[in-house]
Write a protein that holds these residues in place. Sequence first.
Motif, short mmCIF file in Angstrom:
data_model
loop_
_atom_site.label_atom_id
_atom_site.label_comp_id
_atom_site.label_asym_id
_atom_site.label_seq_id
_atom_site.Cartn_x
_atom_site.Cartn_y
_atom_site.Cartn_z
N PHE A 124 0.82 -1.21 0.00
CA PHE A 124 0.00 0.00 0.00
C PHE A 124 0.86 1.26 0.00
O PHE A 124 0.53 2.24 -0.69
CB PHE A 124 -0.95 -0.01 1.20
CG PHE A 124 -2.15 -0.90 1.02
CD1 PHE A 124 -3.07 -0.67 0.01
CD2 PHE A 124 -2.36 -1.98 1.87
CE1 PHE A 124 -4.17 -1.48 -0.15
CE2 PHE A 124 -3.46 -2.81 1.71
CZ PHE A 124 -4.38 -2.57 0.70
N ARG A 125 1.97 1.25 0.73
CA ARG A 125 2.82 2.44 0.76
C ARG A 125 3.44 2.71 -0.61
O ARG A 125 3.59 3.87 -1.03
CB ARG A 125 3.91 2.30 1.83
CG ARG A 125 3.35 2.41 3.25
CD ARG A 125 4.44 2.43 4.30
NE ARG A 125 3.85 2.66 5.61
CZ ARG A 125 3.94 1.82 6.64
NH1 ARG A 125 4.62 0.69 6.52
NH2 ARG A 125 3.36 2.11 7.80
N THR A 126 3.79 1.67 -1.33
CA THR A 126 4.35 1.83 -2.67
C THR A 126 3.32 2.43 -3.62
O THR A 126 3.62 3.36 -4.38
CB THR A 126 4.83 0.48 -3.22
OG1 THR A 126 5.82 -0.07 -2.34
CG2 THR A 126 5.41 0.62 -4.61
N ALA A 128 0.65 4.20 -2.80
CA ALA A 128 0.35 5.57 -2.40
C ALA A 128 1.45 6.52 -2.83
O ALA A 128 1.18 7.65 -3.28
CB ALA A 128 0.16 5.63 -0.88
N ALA A 129 2.71 6.10 -2.70
CA ALA A 129 3.84 6.97 -3.03
C ALA A 129 3.96 7.24 -4.52
O ALA A 129 4.35 8.34 -4.93
CB ALA A 129 5.14 6.36 -2.50
N LEU A 156 -1.66 2.76 8.60
CA LEU A 156 -1.54 3.30 7.24
C LEU A 156 -2.37 4.57 7.08
O LEU A 156 -2.04 5.42 6.25
CB LEU A 156 -1.98 2.23 6.23
CG LEU A 156 -1.08 1.00 6.15
CD1 LEU A 156 -1.68 -0.05 5.22
CD2 LEU A 156 0.33 1.38 5.69
N ASP A 159 -0.12 7.42 8.82
CA ASP A 159 1.07 7.91 8.10
C ASP A 159 0.72 8.50 6.73
O ASP A 159 1.60 8.85 5.95
CB ASP A 159 2.14 6.83 8.00
CG ASP A 159 1.77 5.67 7.08
OD1 ASP A 159 0.82 5.80 6.28
OD2 ASP A 159 2.46 4.62 7.15
N THR A 161 -0.79 7.05 4.19
CA THR A 161 -0.83 6.12 3.06
C THR A 161 -2.24 5.97 2.53
O THR A 161 -2.46 5.99 1.31
CB THR A 161 -0.28 4.75 3.49
OG1 THR A 161 1.10 4.89 3.85
CG2 THR A 161 -0.41 3.73 2.37
N LEU A 162 -3.20 5.79 3.42
CA LEU A 162 -4.58 5.50 3.02
C LEU A 162 -5.49 6.69 3.31
O LEU A 162 -5.45 7.29 4.38
CB LEU A 162 -5.11 4.28 3.77
CG LEU A 162 -4.45 2.94 3.45
CD1 LEU A 162 -5.08 1.84 4.31
CD2 LEU A 162 -4.56 2.59 1.97
#
Length: 310
Positions: A124-126, A128-129, A156, A159, A161-162
């Motif tokens: 998910f972080r990938t 989002a980034a 998430l 930070d 991300t979501l």
Amino acid sequence: MTTASALTGVIPPVSTPLTPDLEVDTGSLARLVDHLLTGGVDALFVLGSTSEVAYLPDGHRKVVLETVVGHVAGQVPVLAGVIDTTALRVLDHARVAAGAGADGLVATAPFYTRTHPDEIAVHFRTIAARGGLPLYAYDLPVSVHSKLGTDLVLELAADGTLAGVKDSSGDEGGLRGVILGRRDRPEIDSFSVLTGSELTVDSALWMGADGVVPGLGNVDPHGYARLFRAAEQGNWVAARSEQERLLRLFQLVHVGAGRMGMSSSALGAFKAALHLRGIIDHPATALPQIPLNADEVARVKEYLATAGLL
């Protein structure tokens, strides 16, 4: 409605009308979008489970996105499902969605591969980034075989991300845990909690959920809009009454049970209902789903008649 803090309201996962030769029926798709907007929905989610995303090749996905975003023309937000097995494949879909003008992305946990919660977080972080748009997690363990834990979802969210979660896990306790966790952490009050459990929407809204993503909302968007507005006004008796009517209508998803899988039965029933209501030209579903027969379509018609939709 959409507020500065969260996406809220009725956000149906838009069905994908197909022609008899299984191309995207763009004319029917535009009429379906008009039907949903007239029904009072607050946003649209294309390329989700009800959209048959798992059955559609990439070219079909692109046509769906461009047709819906173009036809909506900014009237409501459009979320794009970018569902695929792993992050780099998801990012390919995200680039297409961003290019089409989508307002947000919806992704599941990775699947086919066996994953650990830390790997799901990296996934998910990938996205989002690199995806360039707000990202909503789709919690669908029946299909991806990983449940998004409450702590992971809140981490998430915290930070950045979501932007939100669509909870189709069927775990009402887990849903409530996310709602309570958000309440306890003011820094994530903009995080949107949406239920995908379309038969318990009144309960989810009472608990504090922000909205619903109902497959049945394709067939009866007005009903879900009435339910949401009643809950928004604190009229829980009216909300419960509407929910109970929708629960009875939802039984149409079982017309093919025993002769086919639930996907064929449910998605076939939604499309049969839309065809019977004159909204789409053909009730075709994507291969290898089994089409409903004449008797099953007749039963769908009876459910519509009972619900006052014919």
